[in-house]
Scaffold this motif. Structure first.
Motif, mmCIF file in Angstrom:
data_model
loop_
_atom_site.group_PDB
_atom_site.id
_atom_site.type_symbol
_atom_site.label_atom_id
_atom_site.label_comp_id
_atom_site.label_asym_id
_atom_site.label_seq_id
_atom_site.Cartn_x
_atom_site.Cartn_y
_atom_site.Cartn_z
ATOM 1 N N PHE A 1 0.669 -1.397 0.086
ATOM 2 C CA PHE A 1 -0.077 -0.018 -0.021
ATOM 3 C C PHE A 1 0.873 1.063 -0.135
ATOM 4 N N VAL A 2 0.255 2.343 -0.477
ATOM 5 C CA VAL A 2 0.884 3.426 -0.650
ATOM 6 C C VAL A 2 -0.002 4.868 -0.324
ATOM 7 N N TYR A 3 0.509 5.516 0.237
ATOM 8 C CA TYR A 3 -0.241 6.685 0.927
ATOM 9 C C TYR A 3 -0.056 8.242 0.509
ATOM 10 N N SER A 4 -0.798 8.872 0.272
ATOM 11 C CA SER A 4 -0.442 10.405 -0.107
ATOM 12 C C SER A 4 -1.460 11.416 0.649
ATOM 13 N N SER A 5 -1.064 12.357 0.917
ATOM 14 C CA SER A 5 -1.889 13.595 1.418
ATOM 15 C C SER A 5 -2.245 14.533 0.432
ATOM 16 N N ASN A 6 -3.427 15.075 0.819
ATOM 17 C CA ASN A 6 -3.993 16.224 -0.088
ATOM 18 C C ASN A 6 -4.341 17.384 0.589
ATOM 19 N N ARG A 7 -3.579 18.344 0.179
ATOM 20 C CA ARG A 7 -4.031 19.386 0.931
ATOM 21 C C ARG A 7 -5.056 20.280 0.132
ATOM 22 N N GLY A 8 -6.164 20.962 0.957
ATOM 23 C CA GLY A 8 -7.272 21.608 0.107
ATOM 24 C C GLY A 8 -8.499 20.526 0.242
ATOM 25 N N HIS A 9 -8.199 19.408 -0.401
ATOM 26 C CA HIS A 9 -9.289 18.420 -0.158
ATOM 27 C C HIS A 9 -9.048 17.736 1.390
#
Length: 228
Positions: free
Chosen positions: A138-146
């Motif tokens: 698994f890979v995780y990424s963070s989304n600023r704004g959303h």
């Protein structure tokens, strides 16, 4: 004496952000023979060869990301065959095939972290951080704004990613995320909400489950590290 190596140029695809180089992060290949620098302004991972006997690096090559992607951070897959590059401006992850012997990164695929509909609901969106689960699945990424974390399932054979969850962080502007050393929890730092929230990681599915009552107040958190 320290040495200074300058990047030159700019992809100019996004005029406000890519008129000039913007080295955003630096890391080493698993074997320590190469230094890799995602450059937001060039839309490239710039690759340098490392001289272990001297404090010098020499230009070696580059991995080309998507036009206007804006490379920010990157991680190697646990089997060391792939690079997962986070594109800040397009909120996507580009997978590269990594040749450890030659020190080359070949572009394979790019997977959006958010749908077009999700992005249209915000006046500002950008990616901030990327992690790979220790089990490599698994890979995780963070989304600023959303204000969310995207969870991808990773194919260990070809490196291809598939979105399986978009989890609200219960905060605002997740500039950083990190996992506990045992990979049972993911912590999301809300820089604009002055909070850090804990999400339990399901080891089988990789999905995140928010832990009610886990939010703690921290002034403008931008980085989470664990001491050994």
């Amino acid at each position: 004496e320290p040495t200074v190596t300058e990047h030159k140029g700019g992809s100019k695809v996004v005029e406000s952000r890519q008129q000039s180089p913007h080295p955003h992060w630096t890391g080493f290949s698993p074997n320590g023979k190469y230094a890799l620098v995602p450059d937001l302004g060039l839309d490239q991972i710039v690759i340098y060869k490392v001289d272990p006997s001297n404090p010098f690096i020499s230009p070696h090559g580059f991995g080309q990301s998507v036009p206007g992607g804006g490379p920010r951070h990157m991680r190697f897959s646990t089997n060391e065959k792939f690079i997962y590059l986070l594109n800040e401006l397009t909120l996507s992850v580009t997978t590269f095939a990594w040749d450890a012997t030659k020190g080359t990164a070949k572009t394979l695929t790019t997977e959006p972290a958010l749908s077009k509909k999700d992005k249209e609901g915000e006046t500002f969106n950008s990616s901030a951080e990327i992690l790979v689960h220790p089990n490599g699945q698994f890979v995780y990424s963070s989304n600023r704004g959303h204000d969310s974390v995207t969870v991808f399932r990773a194919n260990p054979k070809n490196g291809k990613l598939k979105v399986i969850q978009v989890q609200p962080i219960r905060g605002a502007f997740p500039r950083n995320i990190n996992m506990t050393p045992d990979a049972t929890w993911l912590l999301a730092a809300g820089a604009d909400s002055n909070t850090v929230a804990a999400h339990r990681v399901d080891p089988k599915t990789g999905k995140l489950i928010y832990q009610r009552g886990s939010i703690v107040n921290v002034p403008s958190p931008i980085c989470i590290l664990f001491a050994k």
